[in-house]
Scaffold this motif. Structure first.
Motif, PDB file in Angstrom:
ATOM      1  N   THR A 157      -3.289  -8.056  13.677  1.00  0.00           N
ATOM      2  CA  THR A 157      -2.180  -7.212  13.258  1.00  0.00           C
ATOM      3  C   THR A 157      -1.218  -7.984  12.360  1.00  0.00           C
ATOM      4  OG1 THR A 157      -2.328  -5.982  15.309  1.00  0.00           O
ATOM      5  CG2 THR A 157      -0.307  -5.748  14.085  1.00  0.00           C
ATOM      6  N   ASP A 158      -0.851  -9.191  12.782  1.00  0.00           N
ATOM      7  CA  ASP A 158       0.073  -9.993  11.981  1.00  0.00           C
ATOM      8  C   ASP A 158      -0.515 -10.348  10.625  1.00  0.00           C
ATOM      9  OD1 ASP A 158       1.863  -9.892  14.040  1.00  0.00           O
ATOM     10  OD2 ASP A 158       1.285 -11.837  14.875  1.00  0.00           O
ATOM     11  N   LYS A 159      -1.796 -10.592  10.565  1.00  0.00           N
ATOM     12  CA  LYS A 159      -2.457 -10.998   9.345  1.00  0.00           C
ATOM     13  C   LYS A 159      -2.418  -9.887   8.284  1.00  0.00           C
ATOM     14  CE  LYS A 159      -6.027 -14.039   9.293  1.00  0.00           C
ATOM     15  NZ  LYS A 159      -7.377 -14.512   9.553  1.00  0.00           N
ATOM     16  N   LEU A 160      -2.565  -8.655   8.715  1.00  0.00           N
ATOM     17  CA  LEU A 160      -2.620  -7.551   7.752  1.00  0.00           C
ATOM     18  C   LEU A 160      -1.303  -6.800   7.570  1.00  0.00           C
ATOM     19  CD1 LEU A 160      -6.081  -5.892   8.392  1.00  0.00           C
ATOM     20  CD2 LEU A 160      -5.373  -7.364   6.534  1.00  0.00           C
ATOM     21  N   LYS A 161      -0.301  -7.145   8.336  1.00  0.00           N
ATOM     22  CA  LYS A 161       0.953  -6.404   8.302  1.00  0.00           C
ATOM     23  C   LYS A 161       1.558  -6.347   6.896  1.00  0.00           C
ATOM     24  CE  LYS A 161       5.320  -6.026  10.748  1.00  0.00           C
ATOM     25  NZ  LYS A 161       6.154  -6.595  11.804  1.00  0.00           N
ATOM     26  N   GLN A 162       1.618  -7.485   6.208  1.00  0.00           N
ATOM     27  CA  GLN A 162       2.213  -7.499   4.873  1.00  0.00           C
ATOM     28  C   GLN A 162       1.351  -6.744   3.863  1.00  0.00           C
ATOM     29  OE1 GLN A 162       2.649 -11.327   3.089  1.00  0.00           O
ATOM     30  NE2 GLN A 162       0.630 -12.044   3.744  1.00  0.00           N
ATOM     31  N   HIS A 163       0.034  -6.785   4.034  1.00  0.00           N
ATOM     32  CA  HIS A 163      -0.835  -6.066   3.101  1.00  0.00           C
ATOM     33  C   HIS A 163      -0.748  -4.559   3.317  1.00  0.00           C
ATOM     34  CE1 HIS A 163      -2.165  -9.845   1.683  1.00  0.00           C
ATOM     35  NE2 HIS A 163      -2.545 -10.197   2.892  1.00  0.00           N
ATOM     36  N   LYS A 164      -0.560  -4.161   4.564  1.00  0.00           N
ATOM     37  CA  LYS A 164      -0.341  -2.740   4.852  1.00  0.00           C
ATOM     38  C   LYS A 164       0.957  -2.284   4.200  1.00  0.00           C
ATOM     39  CE  LYS A 164       1.871   0.393   7.571  1.00  0.00           C
ATOM     40  NZ  LYS A 164       3.320   0.581   7.563  1.00  0.00           N
ATOM     41  N   ALA A 165       2.011  -3.094   4.299  1.00  0.00           N
ATOM     42  CA  ALA A 165       3.302  -2.743   3.696  1.00  0.00           C
ATOM     43  C   ALA A 165       3.186  -2.673   2.179  1.00  0.00           C
ATOM     44  CB  ALA A 165       4.374  -3.758   4.100  1.00  0.00           C
ATOM     45  N   ARG A 166       2.445  -3.612   1.589  1.00  0.00           N
ATOM     46  CA  ARG A 166       2.252  -3.605   0.132  1.00  0.00           C
ATOM     47  C   ARG A 166       1.416  -2.409  -0.312  1.00  0.00           C
ATOM     48  NH1 ARG A 166       0.900  -9.981  -0.872  1.00  0.00           N
ATOM     49  NH2 ARG A 166       3.009 -10.745  -0.480  1.00  0.00           N
ATOM     50  N   LEU A 167       0.415  -2.072   0.476  1.00  0.00           N
ATOM     51  CA  LEU A 167      -0.402  -0.894   0.160  1.00  0.00           C
ATOM     52  C   LEU A 167       0.463   0.357   0.201  1.00  0.00           C
ATOM     53  CD1 LEU A 167      -3.024   0.629  -0.397  1.00  0.00           C
ATOM     54  CD2 LEU A 167      -3.473   0.580   2.083  1.00  0.00           C
ATOM     55  N   ALA A 168       1.273   0.489   1.243  1.00  0.00           N
ATOM     56  CA  ALA A 168       2.158   1.654   1.359  1.00  0.00           C
ATOM     57  C   ALA A 168       3.078   1.744   0.146  1.00  0.00           C
ATOM     58  CB  ALA A 168       2.975   1.579   2.648  1.00  0.00           C
ATOM     59  N   LYS A 169       3.680   0.628  -0.235  1.00  0.00           N
ATOM     60  CA  LYS A 169       4.590   0.601  -1.382  1.00  0.00           C
ATOM     61  C   LYS A 169       3.849   0.951  -2.679  1.00  0.00           C
ATOM     62  CE  LYS A 169       8.052  -2.345  -3.538  1.00  0.00           C
ATOM     63  NZ  LYS A 169       8.733  -3.638  -3.508  1.00  0.00           N
ATOM     64  N   GLY A 170       2.637   0.424  -2.829  1.00  0.00           N
ATOM     65  CA  GLY A 170       1.839   0.716  -4.023  1.00  0.00           C
ATOM     66  C   GLY A 170       1.460   2.184  -4.123  1.00  0.00           C
ATOM     67  N   LEU A 171       1.053   2.779  -3.003  1.00  0.00           N
ATOM     68  CA  LEU A 171       0.706   4.207  -3.001  1.00  0.00           C
ATOM     69  C   LEU A 171       1.933   5.072  -3.280  1.00  0.00           C
ATOM     70  CD1 LEU A 171      -1.761   4.322   0.039  1.00  0.00           C
ATOM     71  CD2 LEU A 171      -2.345   4.593  -2.388  1.00  0.00           C
ATOM     72  N   GLN A 172       3.066   4.698  -2.678  1.00  0.00           N
ATOM     73  CA  GLN A 172       4.303   5.449  -2.914  1.00  0.00           C
ATOM     74  C   GLN A 172       4.684   5.391  -4.394  1.00  0.00           C
ATOM     75  OE1 GLN A 172       6.386   3.203   0.155  1.00  0.00           O
ATOM     76  NE2 GLN A 172       6.956   5.128   1.167  1.00  0.00           N
ATOM     77  N   ALA A 173       4.568   4.224  -5.004  1.00  0.00           N
ATOM     78  CA  ALA A 173       4.917   4.074  -6.415  1.00  0.00           C
ATOM     79  C   ALA A 173       3.944   4.850  -7.300  1.00  0.00           C
ATOM     80  CB  ALA A 173       4.919   2.596  -6.811  1.00  0.00           C
ATOM     81  N   TYR A 174       2.657   4.754  -7.023  1.00  0.00           N
ATOM     82  CA  TYR A 174       1.653   5.426  -7.854  1.00  0.00           C
ATOM     83  C   TYR A 174       1.810   6.947  -7.819  1.00  0.00           C
ATOM     84  CZ  TYR A 174      -2.750   6.963  -9.825  1.00  0.00           C
ATOM     85  OH  TYR A 174      -3.681   7.597 -10.602  1.00  0.00           O
ATOM     86  N   PHE A 175       2.046   7.478  -6.639  1.00  0.00           N
ATOM     87  CA  PHE A 175       2.154   8.937  -6.505  1.00  0.00           C
ATOM     88  C   PHE A 175       3.579   9.449  -6.625  1.00  0.00           C
ATOM     89  CE2 PHE A 175      -1.897   8.141  -4.235  1.00  0.00           C
ATOM     90  CZ  PHE A 175      -2.709   8.955  -5.006  1.00  0.00           C
ATOM     91  N   GLY A 176       4.555   8.564  -6.650  1.00  0.00           N
ATOM     92  CA  GLY A 176       5.953   8.994  -6.743  1.00  0.00           C
ATOM     93  C   GLY A 176       6.437   9.660  -5.467  1.00  0.00           C
ATOM     94  N   MET A 177       5.943   9.192  -4.333  1.00  0.00           N
ATOM     95  CA  MET A 177       6.307   9.756  -3.036  1.00  0.00           C
ATOM     96  C   MET A 177       7.244   8.795  -2.319  1.00  0.00           C
ATOM     97  SD  MET A 177       4.550  12.660  -2.541  1.00  0.00           S
ATOM     98  CE  MET A 177       4.341  12.860  -0.779  1.00  0.00           C
ATOM     99  N   ASP A 178       8.263   9.335  -1.669  1.00  0.00           N
ATOM    100  CA  ASP A 178       9.203   8.504  -0.921  1.00  0.00           C
ATOM    101  C   ASP A 178       8.748   8.235   0.510  1.00  0.00           C
ATOM    102  OD1 ASP A 178      10.997   8.266  -3.054  1.00  0.00           O
ATOM    103  OD2 ASP A 178      11.982  10.153  -2.527  1.00  0.00           O
ATOM    104  N   ALA A 179       8.050   9.165   1.094  1.00  0.00           N
ATOM    105  CA  ALA A 179       7.646   9.047   2.499  1.00  0.00           C
ATOM    106  C   ALA A 179       6.582   7.960   2.673  1.00  0.00           C
ATOM    107  CB  ALA A 179       7.106  10.382   3.003  1.00  0.00           C
TER     108      ALA A 179
END
Length: 189
Positions: free
Chosen positions: A118-140
């Motif tokens: 969990t600790d190993k992937l936590k930052q990559h999950k956060a970066r993925l979420a941020k990347g998807l939000q930016a690409y689609f223009g979604m705030d949630a």
């Protein structure tokens, strides 16, 4: 002064230390804002209708590098570079793309049998979420809360499907896939 047919002009320019500092600071702030924007130019080519939620999104991997996206009837095919998930050093998929592929191979959910994973992937999950939000223009957030009732896992709100070449991921624990990727990668980007 003129030598032959080529005119020469001499200029003397006086720059005060404050002028020089202002120009350097202006350059830095432009560079910083470009860096902060990152791949913000990479956007879903269609306007997402108002009221769209992550539950309205479907992402289907066509192969290891391309996905087909559908959102409320809007369709688009794109690769990891176009979505902003390329490692800038070698232009291979970055760890966020690998994480997205892992999710597709596991029905949009990654549960853990160890807290280390969990600790190993936590930052990559956060970066993925941020990347998807930016690409689609979604705030949630595109992920459900990590601890949702009795279940502890990373689980996407959208529908995601893997492709036929997911054999390398089947019967593998997600953290082993990440370890494999990190061993062959120079960057954890």
């Amino acid at each position: 002064e003129q030598t032959g047919d080529v005119p020469y002009y001499y200029f003397v320019v006086f720059i005060t230390p404050d002028d020089l500092r202002a120009r350097i600071e202006g350059y830095r702030s432009e560079a910083d804002s470009e860096k902060e924007r990152g791949d913000s130019k990479k956007k879903f080519p269609h306007k997402i209708p108002a009221g769209a939620r992550w539950e309205n999104f479907t992402i289907r991997f066509l192969d290891d590098e391309k996905v087909y996206i559908e959102v409320l009837g809007l369709k688009h095919q794109i690769d990891f570079v176009g979505m902003g998930f390329a490692n800038k050093k070698n232009w291979k998929p970055n760890l966020q793309w690998v994480f997205l592929r892992m999710l597709s191979a596991n029905n949009g959910r990654i549960g853990w049998d160890t807290s280390e994973a969990t600790d190993k992937l936590k930052q990559h999950k956060a970066r993925l979420a941020k990347g998807l939000q930016a690409y689609f223009g979604m705030d949630a957030d595109p992920f459900h809360p990590y601890r949702d009732g009795t279940e502890t896992s990373y689980r996407v709100k959208f529908t995601i499907f893997g492709n036929d070449s997911k054999e390398e991921y089947e019967n593998e624990q997600p953290h082993r896939i990440l370890d494999w990727y990190l061993e062959g990668s120079e960057s954890t980007d």
